[in-house]
Scaffold this motif. Structure first.
Motif, mmCIF file in Angstrom:
data_model
loop_
_atom_site.group_PDB
_atom_site.id
_atom_site.type_symbol
_atom_site.label_atom_id
_atom_site.label_comp_id
_atom_site.label_asym_id
_atom_site.label_seq_id
_atom_site.Cartn_x
_atom_site.Cartn_y
_atom_site.Cartn_z
ATOM 1 N N LYS A 1 54.345 67.436 58.146
ATOM 2 C CA LYS A 1 55.721 67.227 58.611
ATOM 3 C C LYS A 1 55.847 67.713 60.051
ATOM 4 O O LYS A 1 55.247 68.722 60.420
ATOM 5 C CB LYS A 1 56.695 67.977 57.693
ATOM 6 C CG LYS A 1 56.643 67.491 56.248
ATOM 7 C CD LYS A 1 57.622 68.214 55.353
ATOM 8 C CE LYS A 1 57.152 69.592 54.928
ATOM 9 N NZ LYS A 1 56.016 69.566 53.992
ATOM 10 N N PHE B 1 58.501 68.398 63.514
ATOM 11 C CA PHE B 1 59.807 68.607 64.150
ATOM 12 C C PHE B 1 59.825 69.917 64.927
ATOM 13 O O PHE B 1 60.174 69.962 66.095
ATOM 14 C CB PHE B 1 60.963 68.615 63.133
ATOM 15 C CG PHE B 1 62.279 69.065 63.736
ATOM 16 C CD1 PHE B 1 62.978 68.221 64.589
ATOM 17 C CD2 PHE B 1 62.806 70.337 63.483
ATOM 18 C CE1 PHE B 1 64.189 68.627 65.170
ATOM 19 C CE2 PHE B 1 63.993 70.750 64.044
ATOM 20 C CZ PHE B 1 64.690 69.896 64.894
ATOM 21 N N LEU C 1 62.067 65.079 67.852
ATOM 22 C CA LEU C 1 61.378 63.937 67.251
ATOM 23 C C LEU C 1 61.196 62.846 68.299
ATOM 24 O O LEU C 1 61.211 61.657 67.991
ATOM 25 C CB LEU C 1 62.184 63.391 66.057
ATOM 26 C CG LEU C 1 62.293 64.306 64.832
ATOM 27 C CD1 LEU C 1 63.248 63.701 63.805
ATOM 28 C CD2 LEU C 1 60.923 64.559 64.194
ATOM 29 N N LEU D 1 55.839 63.284 68.875
ATOM 30 C CA LEU D 1 55.302 62.755 67.624
ATOM 31 C C LEU D 1 53.896 62.179 67.790
ATOM 32 O O LEU D 1 53.032 62.386 66.941
ATOM 33 C CB LEU D 1 56.249 61.696 67.049
ATOM 34 C CG LEU D 1 57.564 62.232 66.484
ATOM 35 C CD1 LEU D 1 58.507 61.073 66.132
ATOM 36 C CD2 LEU D 1 57.322 63.114 65.254
ATOM 37 N N TYR E 1 56.257 63.210 57.521
ATOM 38 C CA TYR E 1 57.707 63.374 57.436
ATOM 39 C C TYR E 1 58.291 63.835 58.775
ATOM 40 O O TYR E 1 57.666 64.644 59.475
ATOM 41 C CB TYR E 1 58.074 64.444 56.412
ATOM 42 C CG TYR E 1 57.696 64.175 54.983
ATOM 43 C CD1 TYR E 1 58.650 63.729 54.060
ATOM 44 C CD2 TYR E 1 56.400 64.407 54.518
ATOM 45 C CE1 TYR E 1 58.324 63.516 52.732
ATOM 46 C CE2 TYR E 1 56.055 64.192 53.198
ATOM 47 C CZ TYR E 1 57.029 63.749 52.306
ATOM 48 O OH TYR E 1 56.693 63.549 50.988
ATOM 49 N N CYS E 2 59.475 63.367 59.074
ATOM 50 C CA CYS E 2 60.291 63.970 60.135
ATOM 51 C C CYS E 2 60.982 65.165 59.486
ATOM 52 O O CYS E 2 61.898 64.998 58.671
ATOM 53 C CB CYS E 2 61.309 62.965 60.658
ATOM 54 S SG CYS E 2 60.575 61.535 61.472
ATOM 55 N N ASP F 1 66.850 65.009 64.367
ATOM 56 C CA ASP F 1 66.945 65.441 65.763
ATOM 57 C C ASP F 1 68.144 64.752 66.413
ATOM 58 O O ASP F 1 68.076 63.572 66.756
ATOM 59 C CB ASP F 1 65.661 65.082 66.511
ATOM 60 C CG ASP F 1 65.740 65.389 68.009
ATOM 61 O OD1 ASP F 1 66.709 66.065 68.426
ATOM 62 O OD2 ASP F 1 64.839 64.944 68.749
ATOM 63 N N THR G 1 62.585 57.443 67.349
ATOM 64 C CA THR G 1 61.802 58.088 66.296
ATOM 65 C C THR G 1 61.204 57.053 65.347
ATOM 66 O O THR G 1 60.024 57.138 64.980
ATOM 67 C CB THR G 1 62.682 59.080 65.523
ATOM 68 O OG1 THR G 1 63.153 60.099 66.423
ATOM 69 C CG2 THR G 1 61.916 59.736 64.390
ATOM 70 N N MET H 1 57.179 56.524 64.597
ATOM 71 C CA MET H 1 56.590 56.633 63.262
ATOM 72 C C MET H 1 55.915 55.318 62.871
ATOM 73 O O MET H 1 54.830 55.313 62.264
ATOM 74 C CB MET H 1 57.663 57.033 62.247
ATOM 75 C CG MET H 1 58.313 58.393 62.512
ATOM 76 S SD MET H 1 57.142 59.780 62.504
ATOM 77 C CE MET H 1 57.168 60.217 60.764
ATOM 78 N N TRP I 1 55.704 56.901 55.940
ATOM 79 C CA TRP I 1 56.497 57.932 56.602
ATOM 80 C C TRP I 1 57.846 58.088 55.906
ATOM 81 O O TRP I 1 58.322 57.189 55.206
ATOM 82 C CB TRP I 1 56.664 57.661 58.086
ATOM 83 C CG TRP I 1 57.703 56.629 58.494
ATOM 84 C CD1 TRP I 1 57.542 55.279 58.578
ATOM 85 C CD2 TRP I 1 59.048 56.899 58.938
ATOM 86 N NE1 TRP I 1 58.689 54.678 59.032
ATOM 87 C CE2 TRP I 1 59.626 55.640 59.265
ATOM 88 C CE3 TRP I 1 59.802 58.064 59.092
ATOM 89 C CZ2 TRP I 1 60.946 55.523 59.725
ATOM 90 C CZ3 TRP I 1 61.101 57.949 59.560
ATOM 91 C CH2 TRP I 1 61.666 56.699 59.860
ATOM 92 N N THR J 1 61.355 61.287 55.613
ATOM 93 C CA THR J 1 62.209 62.292 56.238
ATOM 94 C C THR J 1 62.300 63.529 55.348
ATOM 95 O O THR J 1 61.932 63.494 54.177
ATOM 96 C CB THR J 1 63.619 61.720 56.464
ATOM 97 O OG1 THR J 1 64.159 61.307 55.194
ATOM 98 C CG2 THR J 1 63.585 60.517 57.405
ATOM 99 N N TRP K 1 67.268 64.997 55.811
ATOM 100 C CA TRP K 1 68.148 64.118 56.580
ATOM 101 C C TRP K 1 69.345 63.747 55.721
ATOM 102 O O TRP K 1 69.255 63.701 54.482
ATOM 103 C CB TRP K 1 67.409 62.847 56.982
ATOM 104 C CG TRP K 1 66.491 62.977 58.150
ATOM 105 C CD1 TRP K 1 65.757 64.073 58.505
ATOM 106 C CD2 TRP K 1 66.176 61.957 59.104
ATOM 107 N NE1 TRP K 1 65.012 63.804 59.623
ATOM 108 C CE2 TRP K 1 65.242 62.502 60.013
ATOM 109 C CE3 TRP K 1 66.579 60.640 59.273
ATOM 110 C CZ2 TRP K 1 64.722 61.778 61.088
ATOM 111 C CZ3 TRP K 1 66.058 59.909 60.334
ATOM 112 C CH2 TRP K 1 65.149 60.475 61.234
#
Length: 323
Positions: free
Chosen positions: A82, A84, A97, A102, A122-123, A127, A135, A139, A151, A153, A156
């Protein structure tokens, strides 16, 4: 072991998985990590969760070394990271992000793991300072270049996930497949209410974290913080207030008779409750020793015994401190 599809993707992950947050490098050395991962694999676990920021990258190194030493075929396990938080205070690395970060973060992660690709990325948080479109494109490009397969999150909002998915749909990009939210008897609203439309509309899968609320739902903090627990680790002072929360520990005490009734531990009962949610693809567990892995995996035996009546009694016991 039960294997579940990750949302609408074709990938199957073990219903119980193993994560490295807090433990690797902090509580567990490389040798112990390898033994714990081997024990999890013996139980059928195929998903191992990590993050760039865990132990400032050291967690990825430890896990990667364990994969090599255990000699598992790459197609037999699923591994995640992950992004961030970043590993420095540089403005283009810290809490972002953006595309620059990234594209570099995935390369750094692959180096630390010693792998050619990751299965899941993962994000790690949203952001607000980077356009979601930037972003999503980054990804997508990571996946298109073969550095990751799927991918998603983590933590979120439903609106942010929907926005990302819509952008990907509009531009024919790789879409977010999964979300990694906290989910346990104390933290329920996001999974059970906020994301509800996303399960059917976009096929969102869940790999949930903190099923035991950092250990509170194992009952270990009812009498205070044990000397060998994560609550005593340097840098985790922020966690101690949650661990000694009187209302939550009282709820854990109320759940204990139910666990006794079913002939299981409180931790197994709490894990089984998380597994019961139909949209949960995998519940990420943590362990600092092999015995904990063995205990956690027995939650699968309790799952079919969680009747509607038992579930209602569990939720009633935690009602005053659930959100």
């Amino acid at each position: 072991m039960e294997y579940r599809r990750l949302g609408r993707s074709g990938l199957k992950v073990s219903a119980l998985s193993l994560g490295s947050w807090v433990t690797y490098s902090n509580q567990v050395n490389a040798t112990s990590a390898r033994e714990i991962m081997a024990a999890a694999r013996d139980h059928g676990v195929n998903f191992f969760d990590n993050a760039e920021t865990y132990a400032a990258g050291e967690s990825e190194r430890i896990m990667g070394a364990a994969f090599r030493e255990l000699g598992w075929a790459r197609e037999h396990y699923v591994v995640s990271s992950k992004f961030f938080w970043g590993l420095s205070e540089d403005p283009n690395v810290h809490h972002t992000l953006n595309r620059k970060y990234l594209m570099g973060a995935i390369d750094g992660s692959l180096r630390r793991f010693g792998l050619d690709y990751l299965d899941l990325i993962y994000c790690h948080r949203p952001d607000p300072n980077t356009p979601i479109e930037e972003t999503v494109w980054a990804m997508h490009d990571i996946i298109s270049r073969g550095k990751a397969l799927y991918w998603g999150t983590s933590e979120w909002s439903a609106d942010e996930i929907r926005a990302a998915w819509d952008i990907a749909e509009r531009h024919h990009l790789h879409k977010p497949v999964m979300e990694q939210p906290q989910y346990n008897l104390f933290v329920r609203k996001r999974v059970e209410q906020e994301y509800r439309r996303l399960y059917e509309d976009i096929g969102l899968g869940l790999t949930t974290w903190s099923p035991l609320a950092s250990g509170v739902l194992s009952g270990k903090y009812v009498g205070g913080i044990p000397a060998d627990s994560r609550g005593t680790l340097p840098g985790y002072e922020w966690l101690r207030e949650r661990l000694v929360n009187a209302e939550r520990n009282a709820a854990a005490a109320r759940l204990k008779p139910l666990a006794d009734e079913l002939g299981c531990s409180l931790a197994q009962l709490s894990l089984a409750w998380c597994l019961k949610h139909p949209q949960v693809s995998s519940v990420i567990t943590g362990a600092s020793r092999v015995a904990q892995v063995d205990e956690n995996m027995k939650a699968l035996e309790i799952l079919p015994r969680l009747t509607t009546e038992i579930m209602a009694r569990m939720e009633a016991a935690c009602e005053t401190c659930s959100s």
